[in-house]
Design a protein around this motif. Structure first.
Motif, PDB file in Angstrom:
ATOM      1  N   ARG A  33     -11.300 -11.132  -6.436  1.00 21.15           N
ATOM      2  CA  ARG A  33     -11.732 -10.446  -5.212  1.00 21.15           C
ATOM      3  C   ARG A  33     -10.588 -10.372  -4.197  1.00 21.15           C
ATOM      4  NH1 ARG A  33     -17.890 -12.681  -3.962  1.00 21.15           N
ATOM      5  NH2 ARG A  33     -18.812 -12.046  -5.973  1.00 21.15           N
ATOM      6  N   LYS A  34      -9.793 -11.415  -4.124  1.00 19.71           N
ATOM      7  CA  LYS A  34      -8.664 -11.404  -3.195  1.00 19.71           C
ATOM      8  C   LYS A  34      -7.650 -10.341  -3.580  1.00 19.71           C
ATOM      9  CE  LYS A  34      -5.363 -14.572  -1.020  1.00 19.71           C
ATOM     10  NZ  LYS A  34      -4.842 -15.973  -1.020  1.00 19.71           N
ATOM     11  N   LEU A  35      -7.355 -10.239  -4.868  1.00 14.74           N
ATOM     12  CA  LEU A  35      -6.427  -9.212  -5.327  1.00 14.74           C
ATOM     13  C   LEU A  35      -6.996  -7.820  -5.112  1.00 14.74           C
ATOM     14  CD1 LEU A  35      -3.791  -8.490  -6.771  1.00 14.74           C
ATOM     15  CD2 LEU A  35      -4.992  -8.756  -8.953  1.00 14.74           C
ATOM     16  N   THR A  36      -8.288  -7.667  -5.358  1.00 15.65           N
ATOM     17  CA  THR A  36      -8.926  -6.363  -5.137  1.00 15.65           C
ATOM     18  C   THR A  36      -8.861  -5.954  -3.672  1.00 15.65           C
ATOM     19  OG1 THR A  36     -10.420  -6.805  -6.994  1.00 15.65           O
ATOM     20  CG2 THR A  36     -11.032  -5.049  -5.468  1.00 15.65           C
ATOM     21  N   GLN A  37      -9.111  -6.923  -2.781  1.00 13.32           N
ATOM     22  CA  GLN A  37      -9.038  -6.627  -1.350  1.00 13.32           C
ATOM     23  C   GLN A  37      -7.619  -6.287  -0.924  1.00 13.32           C
ATOM     24  OE1 GLN A  37     -11.642  -6.350   0.592  1.00 13.32           O
ATOM     25  NE2 GLN A  37     -10.423  -5.835   2.402  1.00 13.32           N
ATOM     26  N   ARG A  38      -6.633  -6.983  -1.499  1.00 15.69           N
ATOM     27  CA  ARG A  38      -5.239  -6.683  -1.169  1.00 15.69           C
ATOM     28  C   ARG A  38      -4.860  -5.285  -1.624  1.00 15.69           C
ATOM     29  NH1 ARG A  38      -0.983 -10.948  -3.278  1.00 15.69           N
ATOM     30  NH2 ARG A  38      -2.305 -12.235  -1.914  1.00 15.69           N
ATOM     31  N   LEU A  39      -5.257  -4.936  -2.828  1.00 14.07           N
ATOM     32  CA  LEU A  39      -4.973  -3.585  -3.318  1.00 14.07           C
ATOM     33  C   LEU A  39      -5.684  -2.533  -2.468  1.00 14.07           C
ATOM     34  CD1 LEU A  39      -5.233  -4.142  -7.180  1.00 14.07           C
ATOM     35  CD2 LEU A  39      -3.153  -3.842  -5.831  1.00 14.07           C
ATOM     36  N   LYS A  40      -6.892  -2.863  -2.038  1.00 17.16           N
ATOM     37  CA  LYS A  40      -7.625  -1.927  -1.186  1.00 17.16           C
ATOM     38  C   LYS A  40      -6.927  -1.741   0.148  1.00 17.16           C
ATOM     39  CE  LYS A  40     -12.292  -1.150   0.615  1.00 17.16           C
ATOM     40  NZ  LYS A  40     -13.674  -1.721   0.713  1.00 17.16           N
ATOM     41  N   ASP A  41      -6.433  -2.842   0.733  1.00 15.48           N
ATOM     42  CA  ASP A  41      -5.719  -2.742   2.013  1.00 15.48           C
ATOM     43  C   ASP A  41      -4.418  -1.965   1.857  1.00 15.48           C
ATOM     44  OD1 ASP A  41      -7.740  -4.250   3.078  1.00 15.48           O
ATOM     45  OD2 ASP A  41      -6.643  -6.146   2.981  1.00 15.48           O
ATOM     46  N   ASP A  42      -3.686  -2.223   0.766  1.00 14.31           N
ATOM     47  CA  ASP A  42      -2.438  -1.481   0.532  1.00 14.31           C
ATOM     48  C   ASP A  42      -2.700   0.005   0.357  1.00 14.31           C
ATOM     49  OD1 ASP A  42      -1.114  -3.878   0.682  1.00 14.31           O
ATOM     50  OD2 ASP A  42      -0.932  -4.147  -1.491  1.00 14.31           O
ATOM     51  N   THR A  43      -3.753   0.324  -0.363  1.00 17.70           N
ATOM     52  CA  THR A  43      -4.107   1.735  -0.560  1.00 17.70           C
ATOM     53  C   THR A  43      -4.465   2.402   0.768  1.00 17.70           C
ATOM     54  OG1 THR A  43      -4.936   1.186  -2.764  1.00 17.70           O
ATOM     55  CG2 THR A  43      -5.601   3.305  -1.821  1.00 17.70           C
ATOM     56  N   ALA A  44      -5.240   1.687   1.606  1.00 15.12           N
ATOM     57  CA  ALA A  44      -5.608   2.245   2.907  1.00 15.12           C
ATOM     58  C   ALA A  44      -4.378   2.433   3.797  1.00 15.12           C
ATOM     59  CB  ALA A  44      -6.624   1.331   3.593  1.00 15.12           C
ATOM     60  N   ARG A  45      -3.442   1.466   3.751  1.00 15.17           N
ATOM     61  CA  ARG A  45      -2.234   1.592   4.554  1.00 15.17           C
ATOM     62  C   ARG A  45      -1.380   2.765   4.079  1.00 15.17           C
ATOM     63  NH1 ARG A  45      -1.162  -3.175   4.438  1.00 15.17           N
ATOM     64  NH2 ARG A  45       0.201  -3.300   2.617  1.00 15.17           N
ATOM     65  N   CYS A  46      -1.253   2.935   2.771  1.00 17.24           N
ATOM     66  CA  CYS A  46      -0.494   4.086   2.253  1.00 17.24           C
ATOM     67  C   CYS A  46      -1.147   5.406   2.647  1.00 17.24           C
ATOM     68  CB  CYS A  46      -0.389   3.974   0.728  1.00 17.24           C
ATOM     69  SG  CYS A  46       0.652   2.624   0.145  1.00 17.24           S
ATOM     70  N   GLU A  47      -2.460   5.441   2.602  1.00 18.50           N
ATOM     71  CA  GLU A  47      -3.157   6.665   3.010  1.00 18.50           C
ATOM     72  C   GLU A  47      -2.935   6.955   4.490  1.00 18.50           C
ATOM     73  OE1 GLU A  47      -7.197   6.125   1.964  1.00 18.50           O
ATOM     74  OE2 GLU A  47      -6.876   6.402  -0.201  1.00 18.50           O
ATOM     75  N   GLU A  97      -0.242  10.162   8.623  1.00 19.03           N
ATOM     76  CA  GLU A  97       0.638  10.250   9.795  1.00 19.03           C
ATOM     77  C   GLU A  97       1.830  11.169   9.518  1.00 19.03           C
ATOM     78  OE1 GLU A  97       2.977   7.198  12.857  1.00 19.03           O
ATOM     79  OE2 GLU A  97       1.835   6.437  11.123  1.00 19.03           O
ATOM     80  N   LYS A  98       2.384  11.065   8.318  1.00 19.18           N
ATOM     81  CA  LYS A  98       3.498  11.956   7.970  1.00 19.18           C
ATOM     82  C   LYS A  98       3.061  13.413   7.963  1.00 19.18           C
ATOM     83  CE  LYS A  98       6.145   8.653   5.177  1.00 19.18           C
ATOM     84  NZ  LYS A  98       6.646   8.332   3.823  1.00 19.18           N
ATOM     85  N   LYS A  99       1.889  13.662   7.439  1.00 17.24           N
ATOM     86  CA  LYS A  99       1.395  15.037   7.426  1.00 17.24           C
ATOM     87  C   LYS A  99       1.203  15.567   8.832  1.00 17.24           C
ATOM     88  CE  LYS A  99      -0.978  14.805   2.957  1.00 17.24           C
ATOM     89  NZ  LYS A  99      -2.292  14.889   2.264  1.00 17.24           N
ATOM     90  N   ILE A 100       0.701  14.723   9.745  1.00 13.15           N
ATOM     91  CA  ILE A 100       0.512  15.156  11.136  1.00 13.15           C
ATOM     92  C   ILE A 100       1.852  15.477  11.793  1.00 13.15           C
ATOM     93  CG2 ILE A 100      -0.249  14.370  13.406  1.00 13.15           C
ATOM     94  CD1 ILE A 100      -2.433  12.770  11.990  1.00 13.15           C
ATOM     95  N   LYS A 101       2.861  14.629  11.541  1.00 12.50           N
ATOM     96  CA  LYS A 101       4.183  14.881  12.118  1.00 12.50           C
ATOM     97  C   LYS A 101       4.802  16.157  11.567  1.00 12.50           C
ATOM     98  CE  LYS A 101       5.412  10.097  13.198  1.00 12.50           C
ATOM     99  NZ  LYS A 101       6.358   8.984  12.943  1.00 12.50           N
ATOM    100  N   LEU A 102       4.699  16.352  10.261  1.00 13.28           N
ATOM    101  CA  LEU A 102       5.247  17.573   9.673  1.00 13.28           C
ATOM    102  C   LEU A 102       4.530  18.808  10.205  1.00 13.28           C
ATOM    103  CD1 LEU A 102       5.727  16.462   5.954  1.00 13.28           C
ATOM    104  CD2 LEU A 102       7.512  16.855   7.661  1.00 13.28           C
TER     105      LEU A 102
END
Length: 323
Positions: free
Chosen positions: A218-232, A237-242
């Protein structure tokens, strides 16, 4: 004397007659047998010919009798047992030992599912217990999940045996038992493996290992979920700037003519110091600067590069003050 003796022979024929009549009725040679009608012993009794009943029919009859005599309390207790079992171990939910076979799993699921079926059990949480049993059976029938579960159970088993060997290493009773046993220490250990104490310790250790593994998962799943949300979020943000840069560029290009026209209007009508009208392109650029040969840290215009040397005549007061 004579009267008593006479009465005794009279009683014996009566008893013999009753016995003979019962024997005749039992053998089917009585009046009913003679007349061809079924006697009281024959009416309603099946034929004495041997009947070949299949094992499946016998098992079904036994199960039917078992469930007919079952009380509602037993069903409710089974519901409480399933709901209170360790959720990460399907063997505990089915009430099986960890070394149970596939046939044992099928039998246990069939028995427990019939006990807690919502149509037969009046408990309000019978549906939840029935669903947990289905999930437990699916996990045990899935090869990949079964392989992972057996791996974890093997780790717990090795830990229990290791602790038992460490505990009984200097135990005099265990040493004596290993000496008296035919197979020695291995025989004593095999006997311990078959004991309820061993399976209870195995169950407790398996719970600990499964809980730790689930926590890491569960800890690894939550970490992957947080990383995915941060990448999104970064991508958004990059799309908004462009998008803002493109809009700014298009807006800049669209207003080019207005900016050029404003400069032309500003320049138009301007006059120079000599009184001439300032035309477009009349503004001269500044003179280029080059490095001074005498003072390299300064830049001079090109026209001042070859300035005349200072006069050699009598110095002025300003020059004398500098000296």
């Amino acid at each position: 004397m004579t009267a008593t003796a006479a009465s005794t022979p009279n009683e014996e024929p009566q008893g013999s007659a009753a016995a003979s009549s019962s024997a005749i009725a039992g053998n089917g040679t009585g009046p009913s047998a003679v007349s061809g009608e079924p006697g009281p012993s024959e009416a309603g009794t099946p034929s004495s010919a041997p009947s070949s009943s299949s094992p499946a029919a016998d098992e079904g009859t036994l199960l039917k009798a078992f469930f007919q005599g079952m009380r509602d309390v037993d069903r409710e207790n089974e519901v409480h047992r399933i709901l209170g079992a360790f959720k990460l171990n399907p063997f505990e939910q089915l009430g099986l030992r960890f070394d149970a076979s596939v046939e044992d799993v099928k039998k246990a699921y069939r028995k427990s599912s019939l006990m807690v079926h919502p149509d037969k059990c009046k408990h309000p949480k019978a549906q939840d217990a029935f669903e947990l049993l289905g999930q437990a059976q699916q996990q045990l029938n899935n090869e990949e999940k079964m392989k992972e579960l057996l791996y974890v159970l093997t780790l717990a088993q090795d830990h229990v045996l290791k602790e038992w060997r460490k505990k009984t290493k200097n135990d005099a009773a265990t040493r004596l038992a290993s000496v008296l046993h035919v197979e020695g220490q291995k025989g004593v250990e095999a006997k311990y493996v078959q004991s309820p104490e061993y399976h209870e310790a195995w169950k407790v250790q398996a719970r600990d290992v499964l809980a730790r593994a689930e926590f890491r998962k569960r800890k690894l799943t939550q970490r992957l979920k947080d990383d995915t949300a941060r990448c999104e979020e970064d991508e958004a943000e990059k799309k908004i700037k462009l998008k803002a840069m493109r809009e700014h560029h298009h807006k800049w290009e669209d207003t080019r003519e207005g900016r050029v026209g404003t400069w032309r209007d500003f320049v138009k009508g301007k006059k120079t110091r000599s009184g001439k009208e300032l035309v477009l392109g009349g503004i001269k650029p500044p003179k280029a600067k080059e490095w001074d040969q005498d003072k390299t840290y300064m830049q001079r215009p090109v026209g001042e590069q070859f300035r005349p040397p200072p006069p050699k005549g009598p110095q002025t007061k300003q020059g004398a003050g500098r000296q």
